[in-house]
Scaffold this motif. Structure first.
Motif, PDB file in Angstrom:
ATOM      1  N   VAL A  48       0.867  -1.177   0.000  1.00  0.00           N
ATOM      2  CA  VAL A  48       0.000   0.000   0.000  1.00  0.00           C
ATOM      3  C   VAL A  48       0.907   1.230   0.000  1.00  0.00           C
ATOM      4  N   GLY A  49       0.397   2.329  -0.560  1.00  0.00           N
ATOM      5  CA  GLY A  49       1.230   3.519  -0.631  1.00  0.00           C
ATOM      6  C   GLY A  49       0.452   4.758  -0.995  1.00  0.00           C
ATOM      7  N   CYS A  50       1.187   5.872  -1.060  1.00  0.00           N
ATOM      8  CA  CYS A  50       0.608   7.173  -1.388  1.00  0.00           C
ATOM      9  C   CYS A  50       1.477   7.847  -2.447  1.00  0.00           C
ATOM     10  N   PRO A  51       1.027   7.898  -3.707  1.00  0.00           N
ATOM     11  CA  PRO A  51       1.784   8.617  -4.731  1.00  0.00           C
ATOM     12  C   PRO A  51       1.393  10.097  -4.792  1.00  0.00           C
ATOM     13  N   TRP A  52       2.380  10.942  -4.977  1.00  0.00           N
ATOM     14  CA  TRP A  52       2.166  12.360  -5.261  1.00  0.00           C
ATOM     15  C   TRP A  52       2.559  12.575  -6.717  1.00  0.00           C
ATOM     16  N   SER A  53       1.561  12.765  -7.574  1.00  0.00           N
ATOM     17  CA  SER A  53       1.797  12.790  -9.014  1.00  0.00           C
ATOM     18  C   SER A  53       1.521  14.170  -9.596  1.00  0.00           C
ATOM     19  N   TYR A  54       2.209  14.467 -10.679  1.00  0.00           N
ATOM     20  CA  TYR A  54       2.010  15.738 -11.370  1.00  0.00           C
ATOM     21  C   TYR A  54       2.358  15.574 -12.848  1.00  0.00           C
ATOM     22  N   MET A  55       1.720  16.400 -13.674  1.00  0.00           N
ATOM     23  CA  MET A  55       1.988  16.425 -15.110  1.00  0.00           C
ATOM     24  C   MET A  55       2.650  17.742 -15.468  1.00  0.00           C
ATOM     25  N   GLN A  56       3.761  17.652 -16.096  1.00  0.00           N
ATOM     26  CA  GLN A  56       4.527  18.837 -16.450  1.00  0.00           C
ATOM     27  C   GLN A  56       4.435  19.097 -17.956  1.00  0.00           C
ATOM     28  N   LYS A  57       3.994  20.294 -18.291  1.00  0.00           N
ATOM     29  CA  LYS A  57       3.952  20.698 -19.697  1.00  0.00           C
ATOM     30  C   LYS A  57       5.128  21.627 -19.968  1.00  0.00           C
ATOM     31  N   LEU A  58       5.955  21.248 -20.926  1.00  0.00           N
ATOM     32  CA  LEU A  58       7.189  21.977 -21.168  1.00  0.00           C
ATOM     33  C   LEU A  58       6.944  23.393 -21.647  1.00  0.00           C
ATOM     34  N   ALA A  59       5.819  23.621 -22.344  1.00  0.00           N
ATOM     35  CA  ALA A  59       5.564  24.941 -22.917  1.00  0.00           C
ATOM     36  C   ALA A  59       5.051  25.946 -21.893  1.00  0.00           C
ATOM     37  N   LEU A  60       4.576  25.463 -20.733  1.00  0.00           N
ATOM     38  CA  LEU A  60       4.010  26.371 -19.735  1.00  0.00           C
ATOM     39  C   LEU A  60       5.128  27.032 -18.926  1.00  0.00           C
ATOM     40  N   LYS A  61       5.012  28.330 -18.755  1.00  0.00           N
ATOM     41  CA  LYS A  61       5.984  29.091 -17.975  1.00  0.00           C
ATOM     42  C   LYS A  61       5.288  29.692 -16.748  1.00  0.00           C
ATOM     43  N   GLU A  62       6.057  29.894 -15.694  1.00  0.00           N
ATOM     44  CA  GLU A  62       5.550  30.498 -14.462  1.00  0.00           C
ATOM     45  C   GLU A  62       4.336  29.753 -13.911  1.00  0.00           C
ATOM     46  N   THR A  63       4.384  28.438 -14.015  1.00  0.00           N
ATOM     47  CA  THR A  63       3.300  27.600 -13.508  1.00  0.00           C
ATOM     48  C   THR A  63       3.788  26.806 -12.295  1.00  0.00           C
ATOM     49  N   LYS A 116      -6.015  34.364 -12.505  1.00  0.00           N
ATOM     50  CA  LYS A 116      -5.607  33.107 -11.891  1.00  0.00           C
ATOM     51  C   LYS A 116      -6.282  31.942 -12.602  1.00  0.00           C
ATOM     52  N   THR A 117      -5.487  30.950 -12.948  1.00  0.00           N
ATOM     53  CA  THR A 117      -5.995  29.747 -13.594  1.00  0.00           C
ATOM     54  C   THR A 117      -5.566  28.532 -12.789  1.00  0.00           C
ATOM     55  N   THR A 118      -6.532  27.718 -12.399  1.00  0.00           N
ATOM     56  CA  THR A 118      -6.227  26.469 -11.686  1.00  0.00           C
ATOM     57  C   THR A 118      -6.658  25.288 -12.545  1.00  0.00           C
ATOM     58  N   TYR A 119      -5.907  24.206 -12.449  1.00  0.00           N
ATOM     59  CA  TYR A 119      -6.159  23.030 -13.282  1.00  0.00           C
ATOM     60  C   TYR A 119      -5.988  21.789 -12.420  1.00  0.00           C
ATOM     61  N   SER A 120      -6.893  20.829 -12.544  1.00  0.00           N
ATOM     62  CA  SER A 120      -6.781  19.582 -11.797  1.00  0.00           C
ATOM     63  C   SER A 120      -7.259  18.421 -12.652  1.00  0.00           C
ATOM     64  N   VAL A 121      -6.677  17.263 -12.431  1.00  0.00           N
ATOM     65  CA  VAL A 121      -7.042  16.059 -13.170  1.00  0.00           C
ATOM     66  C   VAL A 121      -6.766  14.849 -12.283  1.00  0.00           C
ATOM     67  N   ALA A 122      -7.598  13.836 -12.347  1.00  0.00           N
ATOM     68  CA  ALA A 122      -7.433  12.612 -11.568  1.00  0.00           C
ATOM     69  C   ALA A 122      -7.957  11.430 -12.370  1.00  0.00           C
ATOM     70  N   TYR A 123      -7.270  10.304 -12.283  1.00  0.00           N
ATOM     71  CA  TYR A 123      -7.661   9.111 -13.022  1.00  0.00           C
ATOM     72  C   TYR A 123      -7.066   7.887 -12.328  1.00  0.00           C
ATOM     73  N   HIS A 240       4.450  15.357 -19.752  1.00  0.00           N
ATOM     74  CA  HIS A 240       5.012  14.152 -19.151  1.00  0.00           C
ATOM     75  C   HIS A 240       4.496  14.016 -17.721  1.00  0.00           C
ATOM     76  N   ALA A 241       4.134  12.797 -17.338  1.00  0.00           N
ATOM     77  CA  ALA A 241       3.579  12.522 -16.015  1.00  0.00           C
ATOM     78  C   ALA A 241       4.641  11.876 -15.134  1.00  0.00           C
ATOM     79  N   HIS A 242       4.871  12.460 -13.971  1.00  0.00           N
ATOM     80  CA  HIS A 242       5.833  11.938 -13.001  1.00  0.00           C
ATOM     81  C   HIS A 242       5.121  11.759 -11.657  1.00  0.00           C
ATOM     82  N   ASP A 243       5.734  11.003 -10.765  1.00  0.00           N
ATOM     83  CA  ASP A 243       5.184  10.920  -9.415  1.00  0.00           C
ATOM     84  C   ASP A 243       6.253  10.450  -8.435  1.00  0.00           C
ATOM     85  N   VAL A 244       6.064  10.855  -7.187  1.00  0.00           N
ATOM     86  CA  VAL A 244       6.873  10.412  -6.057  1.00  0.00           C
ATOM     87  C   VAL A 244       5.963   9.630  -5.130  1.00  0.00           C
TER      88      VAL A 244
END
Length: 266
Positions: A48-63, A116-123, A240-244
């Motif tokens: 069992v575990g807890c991942p902290w995941s995020y998607m990084q878009k290379l074109a986005l700046k100051e995000t 201000k723009t907020t974005y969230s995604v879960a799957y 690209h999607a990464h997670d710890v």
């Protein structure tokens, strides 16, 4: 008569010695330190575990990437090869991403606001991982705690439709002016990651069996470009999607059954 008694006692002694030798050889062999420590050639376990995941878009700046805290649970099989081991894991996990971006804009010649723009995604995904581990045995007395490191590939298979939620609002001099929330759904694609991590292992001994406890942390680096249908490994514009992740495992050693050492000598 005396010779007869001596012959009988001699035969009885030889028979007793033979029986004792056979009894000793029928016991499981414990010639290696691995048997004494409670390890085995094969292990099975729950994770069992807890991942902290995020998607990084290379074109986005100051995000700013806030990330998404999810969960995972699954099973695994491990083959021990001395200090090395090769495993096969399968887990059910929730992954995703959260991020926000702030930009200043001009309302008039003297007034400025903040967009201000907020974005969230879960799957949800089923992950398949093949970790290769190395155990630093002998570092701590009696191997009460054994550090280890591992690397390997991981493949994420999406199970459901990804739902993204985007909320935009204007922060002006008179307070917040929220805009309607935007929602959009689309199908995620499989992801391939390179995994590296480290952990600690310890043992719990009981009367008739033993358990192994593991605690580890890992970083999964997403290789595939999720924004590209061609799934190229590197592009100037890409997502690209990464997670710890932090994991806890309960491992049950499967003891190898050793045959009678004297069976072939009889």
């Amino acid at each position: 008569m005396k010779r007869t008694l001596i012959l009988i006692f001699t035969l009885m002694a030889l028979a007793g010695a033979k029986g004792f030798a056979q009894g000793q050889f029928r016991k499981p062999l414990k010639s290696t330190r691995q048997s004494i420590q409670g390890f085995s050639n094969y292990n099975v376990g729950l994770k069992v575990g807890c991942p902290w995941s995020y998607m990084q878009k290379l074109a986005l700046k100051e995000t700013t990437y806030n990330g998404n805290f999810g969960y995972l649970a699954g099973i695994f099989l491990e083959r021990n090869l001395g200090r090395w081991s090769v495993g096969l894991e399968s887990t059910f996990a929730q992954k995703g991403s959260k991020m926000h971006n702030e930009k200043e804009y001009e309302i008039s010649l003297a007034n400025f606001g903040i967009l201000k723009t907020t974005y969230s995604v879960a799957y949800h995904v089923v992950t398949v991982r093949v970790p290769v581990s190395y155990y630093f045995k002998g570092m701590i007395k009696d191997d009460k705690v054994i550090p280890y490191v591992f690397v390997g590939p991981e493949f994420d298979i999406p199970l459901d439709t990804m739902v993204e939620s985007v909320t935009q609002r204007f922060d002006g001099p008179n307070g917040d002016n929220p805009l309607p929330e935007k929602k959009e759904a689309f199908k995620p694609i499989p992801n391939l990651s390179a995994v590296a991590g480290l952990g600690l292992m310890t043992k719990l001994r009981f009367e008739n069996f033993s358990l192994i406890l593991k605690f580890d942390a890992a970083f999964n680096y997403g290789i595939l470009n999720l924004a590209s249908k061609e799934k190229r490994w590197s592009q100037t514009e890409g997502i690209h999607a990464h997670d710890v992740e932090v994991n806890f495992s309960v491992v049950y050693p499967i003891k190898k059954i050793l045959h009678d050492a004297c069976h072939n000598l009889q």
